[in-house]
Design an enzyme around this catalytic site. Structure first.
Site, PDB file in Angstrom:
ATOM      1  N   GLU A   1      -6.776   3.418   8.411  1.00  0.00           N
ATOM      2  CA  GLU A   1      -6.501   4.646   8.034  1.00  0.00           C
ATOM      3  C   GLU A   1      -7.561   5.576   8.802  1.00  0.00           C
ATOM      4  OE1 GLU A   1      -6.672   6.717   4.526  1.00  0.00           O
ATOM      5  OE2 GLU A   1      -8.091   5.477   3.703  1.00  0.00           O
TER       6      GLU A   1
ATOM      7  N   LYS B   1     -15.512   2.685  -2.809  1.00  0.00           N
ATOM      8  CA  LYS B   1     -16.906   2.584  -2.416  1.00  0.00           C
ATOM      9  C   LYS B   1     -18.124   2.766  -3.535  1.00  0.00           C
ATOM     10  CE  LYS B   1     -15.077   3.988   1.834  1.00  0.00           C
ATOM     11  NZ  LYS B   1     -14.664   5.390   2.593  1.00  0.00           N
TER      12      LYS B   1
ATOM     13  N   LYS C   1       0.736  -1.294  -0.019  1.00  0.00           N
ATOM     14  CA  LYS C   1       0.038   0.043  -0.179  1.00  0.00           C
ATOM     15  C   LYS C   1       0.861   1.155  -0.062  1.00  0.00           C
ATOM     16  CE  LYS C   1      -3.780  -0.368   2.554  1.00  0.00           C
ATOM     17  NZ  LYS C   1      -4.521  -0.673   3.785  1.00  0.00           N
TER      18      LYS C   1
ATOM     19  N   HIS D   1     -15.398  -3.627   5.560  1.00  0.00           N
ATOM     20  CA  HIS D   1     -15.011  -2.144   5.772  1.00  0.00           C
ATOM     21  C   HIS D   1     -15.897  -1.456   6.680  1.00  0.00           C
ATOM     22  CE1 HIS D   1     -13.176   1.740   4.148  1.00  0.00           C
ATOM     23  NE2 HIS D   1     -14.180   2.213   5.081  1.00  0.00           N
TER      24      HIS D   1
ATOM     25  N   ARG E   1     -11.139  14.501   7.125  1.00  0.00           N
ATOM     26  CA  ARG E   1     -12.076  15.430   6.486  1.00  0.00           C
ATOM     27  C   ARG E   1     -13.331  14.864   6.419  1.00  0.00           C
ATOM     28  NH1 ARG E   1     -13.042  11.763   2.298  1.00  0.00           N
ATOM     29  NH2 ARG E   1     -11.201  10.386   1.872  1.00  0.00           N
TER      30      ARG E   1
ATOM     31  N   VAL F   1     -17.402  11.251   1.616  1.00  0.00           N
ATOM     32  CA  VAL F   1     -18.642  11.161   0.652  1.00  0.00           C
ATOM     33  C   VAL F   1     -19.845  10.698   1.468  1.00  0.00           C
ATOM     34  CG1 VAL F   1     -19.163   9.739  -1.546  1.00  0.00           C
ATOM     35  CG2 VAL F   1     -16.813  10.828  -1.156  1.00  0.00           C
TER      36      VAL F   1
ATOM     37  N   GLY G   1      -8.238   6.820  -2.271  1.00  0.00           N
ATOM     38  CA  GLY G   1      -9.077   6.974  -3.354  1.00  0.00           C
ATOM     39  C   GLY G   1      -8.934   5.436  -3.877  1.00  0.00           C
ATOM     40  N   GLY G   2      -8.455   4.727  -3.201  1.00  0.00           N
ATOM     41  CA  GLY G   2      -8.020   3.138  -3.640  1.00  0.00           C
ATOM     42  C   GLY G   2      -6.794   2.987  -4.542  1.00  0.00           C
TER      43      GLY G   2
ATOM     44  N   ILE H   1      -6.208  -9.317   4.833  1.00  0.00           N
ATOM     45  CA  ILE H   1      -7.487  -9.744   5.616  1.00  0.00           C
ATOM     46  C   ILE H   1      -8.394 -10.405   4.861  1.00  0.00           C
ATOM     47  CG2 ILE H   1      -8.888  -9.333   7.440  1.00  0.00           C
ATOM     48  CD1 ILE H   1      -6.260  -8.552   8.413  1.00  0.00           C
TER      49      ILE H   1
HETATM   50  P1  ADP Z   1      -7.510   4.455   0.625  1.00  0.00           P
HETATM   51  O1  ADP Z   1      -6.728   5.250   1.311  1.00  0.00           O
HETATM   52  O2  ADP Z   1      -7.226   4.205  -0.869  1.00  0.00           O
HETATM   53  O3  ADP Z   1      -8.900   4.722   0.932  1.00  0.00           O
HETATM   54  P2  ADP Z   1      -7.269   2.196   2.323  1.00  0.00           P
HETATM   55  O4  ADP Z   1      -6.210   1.764   3.127  1.00  0.00           O
HETATM   56  O5  ADP Z   1      -8.487   2.888   2.991  1.00  0.00           O
HETATM   57  O6  ADP Z   1      -6.826   3.096   1.009  1.00  0.00           O
HETATM   58  O7  ADP Z   1      -7.737   0.658   1.561  1.00  0.00           O
HETATM   59  C1  ADP Z   1      -8.746   0.740   0.534  1.00  0.00           C
HETATM   60  C2  ADP Z   1      -9.716  -0.706   0.637  1.00  0.00           C
HETATM   61  O8  ADP Z   1      -8.794  -1.534   0.137  1.00  0.00           O
HETATM   62  C3  ADP Z   1     -10.296  -0.768   1.811  1.00  0.00           C
HETATM   63  O9  ADP Z   1     -11.530  -0.379   1.903  1.00  0.00           O
HETATM   64  C4  ADP Z   1     -10.206  -2.273   1.654  1.00  0.00           C
HETATM   65  O10 ADP Z   1     -11.404  -2.637   1.015  1.00  0.00           O
HETATM   66  C5  ADP Z   1      -9.043  -2.670   0.860  1.00  0.00           C
HETATM   67  N1  ADP Z   1      -7.851  -3.028   1.796  1.00  0.00           N
HETATM   68  C6  ADP Z   1      -6.945  -2.377   2.254  1.00  0.00           C
HETATM   69  N2  ADP Z   1      -6.057  -3.028   3.144  1.00  0.00           N
HETATM   70  C7  ADP Z   1      -6.461  -4.134   3.184  1.00  0.00           C
HETATM   71  C8  ADP Z   1      -5.886  -5.368   3.946  1.00  0.00           C
HETATM   72  N3  ADP Z   1      -4.911  -5.316   4.491  1.00  0.00           N
HETATM   73  N4  ADP Z   1      -6.694  -6.675   3.617  1.00  0.00           N
HETATM   74  C9  ADP Z   1      -7.700  -6.711   2.809  1.00  0.00           C
HETATM   75  N5  ADP Z   1      -8.132  -5.361   2.244  1.00  0.00           N
HETATM   76  C10 ADP Z   1      -7.777  -4.259   2.156  1.00  0.00           C
HETATM   77  P1  ADP Z   2     -14.451   8.613   1.137  1.00  0.00           P
HETATM   78  O1  ADP Z   2     -13.474   7.863   2.063  1.00  0.00           O
HETATM   79  O2  ADP Z   2     -14.880   9.887   1.440  1.00  0.00           O
HETATM   80  O3  ADP Z   2     -15.516   7.606   0.652  1.00  0.00           O
HETATM   81  P2  ADP Z   2     -12.931   8.164  -1.419  1.00  0.00           P
HETATM   82  O4  ADP Z   2     -11.767   7.527  -0.837  1.00  0.00           O
HETATM   83  O5  ADP Z   2     -14.072   8.072  -2.216  1.00  0.00           O
HETATM   84  O6  ADP Z   2     -13.392   8.898  -0.083  1.00  0.00           O
HETATM   85  O7  ADP Z   2     -12.438   9.822  -2.042  1.00  0.00           O
HETATM   86  C1  ADP Z   2     -13.012  10.802  -2.209  1.00  0.00           C
HETATM   87  C2  ADP Z   2     -12.621  11.697  -3.169  1.00  0.00           C
HETATM   88  O8  ADP Z   2     -11.379  12.189  -3.072  1.00  0.00           O
HETATM   89  C3  ADP Z   2     -12.689  10.952  -4.522  1.00  0.00           C
HETATM   90  O9  ADP Z   2     -12.735  11.823  -5.527  1.00  0.00           O
HETATM   91  C4  ADP Z   2     -10.875  10.503  -4.596  1.00  0.00           C
HETATM   92  O10 ADP Z   2     -10.589  10.207  -5.829  1.00  0.00           O
HETATM   93  C5  ADP Z   2     -10.502  11.720  -3.664  1.00  0.00           C
HETATM   94  N1  ADP Z   2      -9.311  11.452  -2.956  1.00  0.00           N
HETATM   95  C6  ADP Z   2      -9.188  10.659  -2.016  1.00  0.00           C
HETATM   96  N2  ADP Z   2      -8.047  10.507  -1.329  1.00  0.00           N
HETATM   97  C7  ADP Z   2      -7.070  11.349  -2.080  1.00  0.00           C
HETATM   98  C8  ADP Z   2      -5.735  11.809  -2.092  1.00  0.00           C
HETATM   99  N3  ADP Z   2      -5.025  11.423  -1.095  1.00  0.00           N
HETATM  100  N4  ADP Z   2      -5.507  12.627  -2.893  1.00  0.00           N
HETATM  101  C9  ADP Z   2      -6.415  13.115  -3.985  1.00  0.00           C
HETATM  102  N5  ADP Z   2      -7.435  12.865  -4.036  1.00  0.00           N
HETATM  103  C10 ADP Z   2      -8.045  11.828  -3.355  1.00  0.00           C
HETATM  104 MG    MG Z   3      -9.970   4.399   2.842  1.00  0.00          MG
END
Ligand code: ADP
Ligand code: ADP
Ligand code: MG
Length: 447
Positions: A288, A237, A158, A208, A292, A295, A164-165, A203
């Protein structure tokens, strides 16, 4: 309270914030890019300032232009919404220097949580359970291999600066690790300008579940229960609900406490979300913290009756939270479907263009947060989410029923949308019986 707030965002969240400001008698300033001249947020704010060309780096990420717009209009505070500059510590710091209030936490809190590897360390030290993995960023492929062996495959690679995945790779076999690390690094560098990655245990089939917190500048922290965001495509999501159908009062109390601990550990104020993975034994792991508004905040608002955006404004203005943990009650059930202009049959590719026909559903318990209107042209430069449809009812069954009919009534012509996909999803047995996890939409394409 502030007299005038500038909203450094676009789309439905900018409209949402403008509405909250109006209710608090705050004047609003919208900023818009050249591609957003006709955007709703630019039209309904009291004032609107063009801050640059379509590309986000020249407009919605352009700190100088945004702060100049504050100066020009006399806005005393900036609400960053989500995405864009919302989790940018440098922006928070620069606002401070310019005497403009950043409606969010301190730059120091953003820094502590924005780097996900550091955030995990902080949480571990505060006694919050985290996903087992590397201690911070891995130095190179050898260290990555060593850690992966130790925690056992499958693992997740990661991006520490990720969001944003993006910048996430799952690895099942040792021989694939190097390629995954390289790919995650490249993606992270391209999206976040930082190629640090960390490793954690994958995991298997978790949910989530995230906890909403509110913290003021006087040391008070409360949590507002959870949201289940397990329905995701490619770690993004798709549909969220509150409460989580697998939640128990005991687990909520434990996770709520952990989330409040997380907020206290980084000296947090503002609305914030602590994301956890929950396995089938109801073990939960910190993933994490998003510093802020999120959504999917409306589902929490419907169930708790708390307006989270107004709370952000009150907290930033220095007010104390007007309620305590014991005053927070969850009533009824809310579901949110993200409506995107995208084509599910072509791998969900974005479908910008002119909305030639539009009918949005309504009625009791149906809420729409959107920024589109009849004849609006969706520009190709930004996120494809065009609306959030929220259904609220006393029970989950009734909320599902309401959502089905609301989706069926929703008409968008001229561009492709995921409305039918959402309808298929909500009709599945898996959703009805709440037997889904974060992998569900990867295993079942529903096409
Ligand atoms: P982001 O900052 O892009 O939102 P997250 O750390 O929240 O990243 O991870 C995004 C998604 O990826 C999570 O909602 C989950 O579905 C999946 N994920 C992240 N870490 C793990 C893990 N250790 N095992 C399984 N799925 C994971
Ligand atoms: P939430 O956790 O609120 O559901 P998302 O992970 O779907 O948020 O992200 C919300 C919006 O912010 C999306 O448009 C995503 O692409 C953007 N976003 C999330 N994290 C970042 C980041 N670290 N840098 C830039 N854009 C981001
Ligand atoms: Mg996340």
């Amino acid at each position: 309270m502030f007299n005038k707030v500038l909203i450094a965002n676009r789309g439905e969240i900018a409209v949402r914030i403008i509405r909250a400001c109006r209710e608090l008698s705050i004047r609003t300033v919208a900023v818009y890019s050249e591609a957003d001249r006709h955007a709703l947020h630019a039209q309904i704010a009291d004032e609107a300032v063009c801050i640059g060309p379509a590309a986000t780096k020249d407009s919605y990420l352009n700190m100088k232009a945004i702060l100049a717009a504050c100066e020009l209009t006399g806005a005393e505070a900036v609400h960053p919404g989500f995405g864009f500059l919302s989790e940018n510590a440098l922006f928070a710091k620069t606002c401070d220097k310019c005497g403009v209030k950043f409606i969010g936490p301190s730059a120091a809190s953003i820094e502590m949580m924005g780097d996900k590897a550091t955030a995990k360390e902080t949480m571990k030290n505060a006694g919050v359970p985290v996903v087992p993995g590397s201690d911070g960023i891995v130095s190179g492929i050898d260290e990555a291999k060593e850690i992966a062996e130790k925690i056992g495959y499958p693992v997740m690679v990661k991006a520490s600066a990720g969001g944003g995945g993006r910048g996430i790779r799952m690895v099942e076999r040792p021989e694939d690790l190097e390629a995954a690390v390289t790919a995650a690094r490249q993606e992270a560098l391209a999206f976040f300008g930082n190629d640090g990655v960390y490793i954690e245990k994958f995991i298997v089939d978790p949910r989530h579940i995230e906890i909403q917190v509110l913290a003021d500048q006087h040391g008070h922290v409360v949590h507002l229960g959870e949201r289940d965001c397990s329905l995701q495509r490619r770690n993004q999501k798709v549909l969220e609900e509150c409460p989580s159908p697998v939640m128990t009062p005991q687990l909520r109390e434990k996770m709520g406490e952990a989330a409040c601990k997380a907020a206290l550990a980084c000296g947090y104020w503002n609305a914030g979300t602590v994301e956890f993975l929950v396995d089938k034994y109801q073990n939960f792991y910190f993933m994490e913290m998003n510093t802020r508004i999120q959504v999917e905040h409306p589902v929490t608002e419907m169930v708790t009756g708390v307006d989270l955006v107004k709370q952000q404004l009150l907290i930033a203005a220095g007010e104390e939270l007007a309620f305590e943990q014991k005053d927070v009650h969850m009533t009824g059930h809310a579901i949110e479907c993200r409506i995107n202009a995208e084509n599910p049959r072509f791998n969900f590719r974005p479908s910008p263009g002119k909305i030639t026909g539009l009918h949005m559903p309504g009625g009791p318990g149906v809420r729409i947060d959107s920024a589109v209107y009849q004849d609006y042209v969706i520009p190709p430069y930004y996120d494809s989410m065009i609306a959030k449809l929220i259904a609220y009812a006393p029970t989950r069954e009734e909320a599902i029923q309401k959502m089905k009919w609301a989706l069926a009534e929703f008409l968008v012509e001229g561009v492709e949308t995921n409305i039918d996909f959402q309808l298929k999803l909500i009709r599945t047995d898996a959703f009805k019986t709440a037997k889904y996890d974060i992998g569900y939409l990867n295993r079942n394409t529903l096409l």
